[in-house]
Scaffold this active site. Structure first.
Site, mmCIF file in Angstrom:
data_model
loop_
_atom_site.group_PDB
_atom_site.id
_atom_site.type_symbol
_atom_site.label_atom_id
_atom_site.label_comp_id
_atom_site.label_asym_id
_atom_site.label_seq_id
_atom_site.Cartn_x
_atom_site.Cartn_y
_atom_site.Cartn_z
ATOM 1 N N ASP A 515 7.816 3.548 -3.764
ATOM 2 C CA ASP A 515 6.864 2.575 -4.282
ATOM 3 C C ASP A 515 7.284 1.196 -3.791
ATOM 4 O O ASP A 515 8.350 0.686 -4.171
ATOM 5 C CB ASP A 515 6.861 2.642 -5.814
ATOM 6 C CG ASP A 515 5.778 1.772 -6.440
ATOM 7 O OD1 ASP A 515 5.272 0.860 -5.752
ATOM 8 O OD2 ASP A 515 5.463 1.985 -7.625
ATOM 9 N N HIS A 516 6.446 0.584 -2.962
ATOM 10 C CA HIS A 516 6.824 -0.695 -2.365
ATOM 11 C C HIS A 516 6.828 -1.837 -3.384
ATOM 12 O O HIS A 516 7.287 -2.939 -3.089
ATOM 13 C CB HIS A 516 5.872 -1.036 -1.213
ATOM 14 C CG HIS A 516 6.556 -1.633 -0.018
ATOM 15 N ND1 HIS A 516 7.503 -2.634 -0.126
ATOM 16 C CD2 HIS A 516 6.453 -1.355 1.310
ATOM 17 C CE1 HIS A 516 7.925 -2.967 1.077
ATOM 18 N NE2 HIS A 516 7.310 -2.199 1.970
#
Length: 545
Positions: A515-516
């Site tokens: 998850d950026h």
């Protein structure tokens, strides 16, 4: 609160909340049949929730009276599930006019299901059966329960005081009855009864004359004779073959239905079914012939065709249980998580040789490759804890980053029911050997469908070994609401440069989807490189763990 025994003497067990806030479950199979004896806490059915298949135990002891549902039915939580007649209770006698007093479904907390309780209470008052309201608060009803808890309900034993209910008016009772004074069926949410037309009340029939001949068949509200059958074996035989006793003509004395009557009905129906099957086959052959002669591109009279492709639809399968949960989770992950992916090829020759050496010394107690990788993963998460966190939404709509102590490591497992991810609790406290034992235990539970909802929804990071399917890599979807998933491909022989020389080495590919929002590429790359280095030099890393 224990379930009271009301009117007919039946205790009706409502489908309990099976955990995780689930509102329905699909009935997989019954483990008992009507007429069987059951004990407290004896499993009576298998149901499939959105998480797993679980066994539902009976909170009551006695004889199974009614099974409320068939395998494949989707039942709502709180709907009637199982009716049990306590030991020592005789079957209820018919009320005036042949109408029987219905049983009262009881919710998991002990209170009768409102829709059914109201109708049953009205009929009991008309029939003169004492109720909680007429007995008063000082007349408790004794019953027993298991005292155990199945994720959301308990059945403690003991005495319970009667519940005082407002007396219903004649108009109210009349509105809740069907012709002949029988109580109308309760409308259970999600059932087909909800759309049934409202019956028109009619006057109750006069009670039968006291001078009726002994042994004569009882008459129902319409004056038709009720089927005369005294043998439980004959009743069970008819029920098992889907026959209604009212449709049979008894050959015994005064119309008594005997076993030979049921056998003849079964044989007659089998003959009729054979004729129908032959007719259906002829119809199908005719339809097939017409489809061969039909010009291409026309739909003709095909019963079900895909409107997009024009091809015949073979079947339609509703998304239920685990399959529906997987679809919803994957869709939500793609919709809400801005994921990014990094990958690296890893020379695992040293790790394979380490395990082979251990296997030669102790062949029966060697951890698998995946358990070593799991140990390296939890060590890497200790250095890069952002990947072990998750994004959560607060009550005011704002978001926050939640970090937890320890790692619950999810292990993706492919089963006949779909992909599930049971998690190893506090994997960060375990050695490779203990991790290996937990991986094997959870994999067995997942394959059998016995993993609990808690096992399948408590992970903080997922490890996926898709190499067992013979593939090298995959753009995995993050297991929502986690923040990352690490995948490992198959281990194969590949040409590799070692100290400037070309050699054949054992190589695999690691892929990390993350998850950026929780971290940037530097953190994800650092974690992936740590795990890769540990797999390439396992002896050095294991010495420090």
């Amino acid at each position: 609160m224990s379930a009271p025994t009301l009117g007919s003497g039946l205790l009706v067990f409502a489908l309990p909340d099976l955990g995780e806030g689930l509102t329905e479950a699909e009935l997989v199979s019954w483990l008992v049949a009507e007429g069987d004896s059951v004990a407290v806490d004896q499993p009576v059915a298998e149901v499939e929730t959105a998480k797993s298949v679980v066994e539902v135990p009976s909170p009551f002891a006695g004889t199974v009276a009614v099974l409320h549902g068939r395998p494949g039915d989707v039942l709502d939580v709180g709907a009637p599930f199982l009716s049990v007649r306590p030991d020592g209770e005789a079957a209820p006698a018919a009320a005036a006019g042949g109408a029987s007093i219905p049983d009262t479904p009881v919710a998991p907390h002990g209170d009768p299901v409102p829709a059914v309780a109201a109708a049953a209470s009205a009929l009991r008052e008309d029939a003169g059966v004492p109720t909680a309201a007429t007995q008063g608060e000082g007349s408790p009803v004794a019953s027993e329960g298991s005292g155990n808890v199945l994720i959301g309900y308990g059945t403690p034993g003991g005495l319970t005081g009667g519940r005082r209910r407002p007396r219903r008016t004649a108009a109210t009772r009349l509105a809740e009855t069907v012709p002949g004074g029988a109580v109308g069926a309760p409308v259970v949410p999600g059932s087909t009864l909800a759309s049934a037309p409202t019956p028109t009340p009619t006057a109750a029939p006069a009670p039968p004359s006291s001078g009726a001949a002994p042994g004569a068949a009882a008459t129902g509200p319409t004056g038709a004779a009720a089927p005369l059958c005294v043998s439980p074996l004959v009743r069970k035989l008819a029920r098992d073959h889907g026959l209604r006793l009212g449709d049979l003509r008894g050959s015994g004395e005064k119309g008594l239905i005997l076993r030979r009557d049921v056998d003849e009905a079964i044989a007659a129906r089998a003959t009729a079914d054979g004729a129908d099957a032959a007719a259906d086959t002829a119809t199908a052959d005719s339809a097939a012939a017409r489809s061969v002669l039909q010009p291409e591109g026309t739909l003709g009279d095909a019963p079900d065709r895909d409107p997009r492709s024009g091809l015949a639809v073979l079947d339609r399968t509703p998304l239920r249980g685990v399959r529906r949960t997987i679809a919803e989770a994957m869709s939500r992950s793609r919709r809400e998580i801005p994921e990014a992916t990094v990958w690296v090829d890893v020379d695992v020759t040293a790790l394979v040789e380490l395990r082979e050496g251990m296997k030669r010394k102790t062949p029966d107690a060697v951890p698998g490759i995946l358990s070593f990788v799991a140990r390296f993963v939890v060590a890497g998460l200790a250095r890069y804890p952002e990947l072990n966190s998750r994004i959560a939404t607060r009550e005011d709509g704002s978001q926050e980053l939640v970090r937890v102590e320890g790692v619950n490591l999810g292990i993706a497992a492919q089963t006949e029911r779909g992909l599930v991810v049971p998690s190893i609790r506090r994997a960060d406290t375990m050695s490779a050997r203990r991790l290996d034992a937990e991986i094997r235990r959870l994999a067995a539970l997942a394959r059998e469908g016995k993993a609990t909802p808690s096992d399948l929804s408590s992970g903080t990071f997922t490890l996926n070994n898709y190499g067992v399917f013979g593939v090298d890599g995959s753009a995995a979807i993050i297991n929502y609401p986690e923040s990352a998933i690490l995948g490992m491909g198959r281990i194969i022989d590949r040409p590799w440069v070692v100290d400037g020389q070309l050699a054949v080495r054992k190589v695999t590919e690691l892929t990390l989807a993350f998850d950026h929002r929780v971290c940037d590429g530097g953190t994800a790359g650092g974690f992936l490189r740590f795990v890769a280095d540990a797999m390439e030099n396992p002896g050095t890393v294991l010495a420090d763990l």
